[in-house]
Scaffold this motif. Structure first.
Motif, mmCIF file in Angstrom:
data_model
loop_
_atom_site.group_PDB
_atom_site.id
_atom_site.type_symbol
_atom_site.label_atom_id
_atom_site.label_comp_id
_atom_site.label_asym_id
_atom_site.label_seq_id
_atom_site.Cartn_x
_atom_site.Cartn_y
_atom_site.Cartn_z
ATOM 1 N N ASP A 62 0.849 -1.187 0.000
ATOM 2 C CA ASP A 62 0.000 0.000 0.000
ATOM 3 C C ASP A 62 0.891 1.246 0.000
ATOM 4 O O ASP A 62 1.655 1.461 0.927
ATOM 5 C CB ASP A 62 -0.872 -0.047 1.268
ATOM 6 C CG ASP A 62 -1.836 1.100 1.330
ATOM 7 O OD1 ASP A 62 -1.821 1.946 0.414
ATOM 8 O OD2 ASP A 62 -2.608 1.155 2.302
ATOM 9 N N SER B 87 0.204 4.210 0.500
ATOM 10 C CA SER B 87 -0.087 5.172 1.564
ATOM 11 C C SER B 87 0.754 4.893 2.812
ATOM 12 O O SER B 87 0.939 5.787 3.638
ATOM 13 C CB SER B 87 -1.577 5.181 1.896
ATOM 14 O OG SER B 87 -1.974 3.961 2.459
ATOM 15 N N LEU B 88 1.281 3.660 2.943
ATOM 16 C CA LEU B 88 2.163 3.374 4.082
ATOM 17 C C LEU B 88 3.437 4.200 3.990
ATOM 18 O O LEU B 88 3.944 4.704 4.995
ATOM 19 C CB LEU B 88 2.511 1.886 4.132
ATOM 20 C CG LEU B 88 1.361 0.937 4.428
ATOM 21 C CD1 LEU B 88 1.838 -0.494 4.387
ATOM 22 C CD2 LEU B 88 0.747 1.238 5.775
ATOM 23 N N GLU C 116 3.659 7.036 2.418
ATOM 24 C CA GLU C 116 3.263 8.416 2.674
ATOM 25 C C GLU C 116 3.101 8.643 4.174
ATOM 26 O O GLU C 116 3.495 9.693 4.697
ATOM 27 C CB GLU C 116 1.964 8.739 1.944
ATOM 28 C CG GLU C 116 2.162 8.834 0.455
ATOM 29 C CD GLU C 116 0.915 9.301 -0.279
ATOM 30 O OE1 GLU C 116 1.054 9.762 -1.402
ATOM 31 O OE2 GLU C 116 -0.188 9.186 0.284
ATOM 32 N N ALA C 117 2.529 7.659 4.854
ATOM 33 C CA ALA C 117 2.358 7.785 6.303
ATOM 34 C C ALA C 117 3.717 7.914 6.974
ATOM 35 O O ALA C 117 3.892 8.732 7.879
ATOM 36 C CB ALA C 117 1.596 6.587 6.850
ATOM 37 N N ALA C 118 4.679 7.115 6.506
ATOM 38 C CA ALA C 118 6.023 7.185 7.086
ATOM 39 C C ALA C 118 6.619 8.582 6.866
ATOM 40 O O ALA C 118 7.153 9.190 7.788
ATOM 41 C CB ALA C 118 6.915 6.120 6.466
ATOM 42 N N ALA D 50 12.310 5.694 5.578
ATOM 43 C CA ALA D 50 11.020 5.062 5.259
ATOM 44 C C ALA D 50 11.253 3.724 4.568
ATOM 45 O O ALA D 50 10.557 2.746 4.830
ATOM 46 C CB ALA D 50 10.186 5.975 4.364
ATOM 47 N N VAL E 69 9.823 0.635 6.616
ATOM 48 C CA VAL E 69 8.502 0.221 6.120
ATOM 49 C C VAL E 69 8.613 -0.702 4.900
ATOM 50 O O VAL E 69 8.205 -1.859 4.950
ATOM 51 C CB VAL E 69 7.632 1.454 5.783
ATOM 52 C CG1 VAL E 69 6.308 1.025 5.172
ATOM 53 C CG2 VAL E 69 7.384 2.272 7.044
ATOM 54 N N PRO F 85 10.966 -4.172 5.455
ATOM 55 C CA PRO F 85 10.352 -5.249 6.247
ATOM 56 C C PRO F 85 9.101 -5.833 5.600
ATOM 57 O O PRO F 85 8.856 -7.034 5.709
ATOM 58 C CB PRO F 85 10.003 -4.584 7.582
ATOM 59 C CG PRO F 85 10.504 -3.209 7.547
ATOM 60 C CD PRO F 85 11.134 -2.930 6.236
ATOM 61 N N LEU F 86 8.341 -4.995 4.915
ATOM 62 C CA LEU F 86 7.098 -5.518 4.328
ATOM 63 C C LEU F 86 7.353 -6.323 3.060
ATOM 64 O O LEU F 86 6.503 -7.105 2.651
ATOM 65 C CB LEU F 86 6.127 -4.368 4.038
ATOM 66 C CG LEU F 86 5.493 -3.748 5.283
ATOM 67 C CD1 LEU F 86 4.648 -2.546 4.919
ATOM 68 C CD2 LEU F 86 4.650 -4.770 6.039
#
Lengths: 369, 301
Positions: free
Chosen positions: B197, B199-200, B202-204, B214, B218, B221-222
């Motif tokens: 996603d 947006s993850l 962007e959230a970071a 980031a 994020v 790891p994902l």
């Protein structure tokens, strides 16, 4: 207001190919406001929010937050945090780690992080779920974590993209009030994007109604509802009867309009001058119309009294919505509160009942466009 | 007849669905594997087949069981084998790392390509599979040879005055393995990044993470399941690779696949060749079990 606006947007424009998402917008938002951007999908509200966050680069115009120009500031340096529509919680981190993420990036020391995360989780009542992963939470709990995560850095401005969109109706109503309480407590400036006009009315200190990348009207919920500036705003915020006609006379404060259909004269209050012969619409909210079985005892020539028959009837519990076909031919929607209990299943009005509907001139608004 | 079959399917369809691949593995993997294990504990003979039997019936009932572990002892004693195993693991590890370093940004770029460009790029990744693997390795021989295309260009450009030794070197083997196995790295990475996603990220960024931070907190790891799957898909076949070191590495590159082949074809020592194969499998079980463990941890999370 003598104080400088907290968020100052000037001439902001953003285009995607041929599509202008945000079209030369000016906007002032004051410190501590709960400002709502309201509009349908594609109206530009989310693009505007994303420009405030720094995810979209404006094609023209400027954004100032607390006196600082944001043009050269990347998202990670803005004094702004965002709560995403999808919440965008990091799936591989526990609730605690999600909330701590922002502080960690700023190099806050461990003890301080632990303390502040604990406080924040307490505030959103998620302290018992600190070790859980996002997928182990319900929608409402995720929303709280997302809120906590976006507030932990004490941003100057919190941007919320459809904050309650993913919750069911009952939870949404409850959360609305919690959000308002929280905002009141923290004094943070909130900018909320929503397509839900009821949500906007409940939350906002001021609403900006957006359409086609522009603001149609900016005002308090009451202003936007009671004196909509355009037909679009009147239609978008709440339901409305829009009756087209031509101005026949314009005395100070009062406008007479001859309806296109049926040529009856209706009267509405208006602060503006309207030239005789100009085409306008009279807008009346359904709940401001009185419906009776007998003619109201007024002078026979009093305007805004219409005779008609009930064509449709919807019983909604606390109120009923009726669609009345007037003798003039146009249809008027009326809501009538069910103030008494009709346990025998009989309603005060039934299909094909002959009724009189009336509304005071003060309840009607004259709209040009 | 039709009705019982249908009832059977309805009641036991899950078992049946599992049974089919299970039988497939039993017939086409487990049985041959046991034959190989059996040969690996036999003695080499000059006969047909060139190994002794596991069960000796010459003395009547009961048959004597002849298990000969000398082949394994031989693998341990002759330093060539251990050296070759280590060399194979090293070549496979470095190749896997190279594939990851090249494949990760490629997969990321493909995922972020808008519109149909994405599918064109993905098709290009898979395109080499449409021609024979052997043919492609031969093509590399043509490119890397002393009189090959690359040397011709280098000389023509005046960068070198006599051909650089490219073919029959470790370099050539790395080129071959990385080239061959890169799609196996890119595809699982693509699959996992596609589901990521945006947006993850962007959230970071919104929470103060600079792009590098980031990425490490994020994105990396994902995408780890894709990295693990890709590494495994490259590492395991690369360790046992035979064609590439044989054609591109010449005599300079020690790899276990080559040893296995020469034990089998040149020395006609089937038992030792089988022991080499069984030992290779045991070596490769380690990363497989490791992967399986991580995956089940992932499920429990």
């Amino acid at each position: 207001m003598t104080e400088q606006p907290f968020i100052k947007v000037r001439g902001l424009t953003r285009t995607f190919g041929n599509f202008t998402a945000v079209d030369n917008i000016d906007l002032d938002i004051n410190r501590g406001e709960l400002f709502v951007l309201l509009g349908g999908s594609g109206c530009g509200k989310t693009t505007l929010l994303r420009m405030l966050a720094g995810f979209e680069t404006p094609d023209a115009g400027s954004i100032e937050i607390d006196g600082a120009d944001m043009a050269q500031t990347p998202p990670y340096s803005r004094p702004v945090n965002m709560m995403f529509q999808s919440y965008a919680l990091f799936p591989h981190m526990s609730v605690e780690k999600n909330v701590a993420y922002g502080l960690k990036r700023d190099g806050v020391d461990r003890a301080q992080i632990k303390l502040r995360v604990g406080e924040m989780l307490q505030m959103v009542e998620m302290q018992d779920f600190a070790k859980r992963k996002p997928h182990q939470l319900s929608g409402g709990q995720r929303q709280r974590v997302a809120l906590a995560r976006s507030l932990i850095k004490k941003p100057k401005v919190l941007l919320l993209d459809e904050p309650l969109g993913a919750l069911d109706k009952r939870l949404r109503e409850q959360t609305q009030f919690e959000l308002m309480e929280l905002q009141d407590k923290l004094g943070t400036t909130f900018v909320v994007v929503t397509h839900d006009q009821e949500e906007a009315m409940t939350l906002a200190t001021r609403i900006a109604v957006m359409e086609g990348g522009r603001f149609m009207q900016i005002g308090t919920p009451a202003e936007v509802y009671e004196t909509p500036a355009t037909k679009f705003v009147a239609n978008f915020v709440g339901s409305v009867n829009m009756i087209d006609g031509v101005v026949t006379s314009c005395q100070p404060g009062l406008v007479d309009v001859k309806t296109k259909q049926g040529a009856v004269t209706l009267q509405a209050q208006s602060r503006d001058e309207h030239a005789v012969g100009s085409e306008v619409s009279i807008a009346v909210r359904p709940e401001k119309i009185i419906i009776q079985k007998t003619r109201p005892e007024t002078e026979p020539e009093t305007p805004n009294v219409l005779h008609g028959t009930v064509k449709e009837l919807a019983y909604l519990g606390r109120l009923s919505t009726l669609r009345v076909e007037t003798d003039a031919g146009f249809i008027v929607e009326v809501t009538s509160p069910n103030t008494t209990r009709h346990s025998d299943g009989k309603h005060p009005f039934e299909w094909d009942d002959e009724v009189y509907i009336s509304f005071p001139a003060a309840s009607a608004v004259v709209l040009i466009a | 007849m039709f009705v019982p079959f249908r009832a059977l399917m309805q009641q036991h369809w899950k078992a049946i669905v599992v049974l089919i691949p299970f039988l497939w593995l039993l017939v086409f993997f487990l049985t041959p594997f046991f034959i190989v294990v059996k040969i690996s504990v036999a003695e080499s003979l000059i006969a047909s087949p060139p190994f002794s039997r596991l069960l000796d019936w010459s003395n009547g009932w009961p048959p004597t069981i002849a298990i000969n572990l000398e082949n394994y002892a031989y693998l341990w004693e002759d330093s060539l084998y251990i050296k070759t195993y280590l060399s194979s693991l090293k070549i496979a590890s470095i190749s896997t790392l190279l594939c990851l370093l090249i494949g990760y940004p490629m997969a990321y770029a493909i995922v972020r390509t808008p519109g149909t460009g994405k599918f064109v790029l993905l098709l290009l990744v898979m395109l080499p599979f449409w021609t024979s693997f052997l043919l492609r390795v031969y093509a590399w021989m043509g490119l890397l040879a002393d009189q090959g295309t690359i040397n011709d260009i280098l000389i023509w450009l005046g960068l070198v005055d006599k051909p650089v030794r490219l073919l029959y070197s470790h370099f050539a083997v790395y080129v071959g393995i990385v080239y061959t196995y890169l799609p196996f790295m890119i595809l699982p990475l693509y699959a996992i990044m596609e589901r990521l996603d945006h947006s993850l990220n962007e959230a970071a960024a919104d929470l103060g993470a600079k792009p590098v931070s980031a990425f490490f907190t994020v994105t990396l790891p994902l995408t780890m399941p894709g990295i693990l799957a890709g590494c495994l898909l490259v590492f395991i076949p690369a360790t046992g690779e035979f064609v590439i070191p044989d054609l591109l590495g010449g005599g300079n590159v020690l790899m276990i696949g080559k040893i296995l082949s020469s034990e089998f074809n040149a020395n006609h020592d089937w038992p030792v060749a089988s022991a080499v194969a069984v030992a290779l499998l045991l070596v490769l079980m380690v990363p497989m079990l490791f992967y399986h463990r991580i995956q089940s941890m992932d499920v429990n999370r």
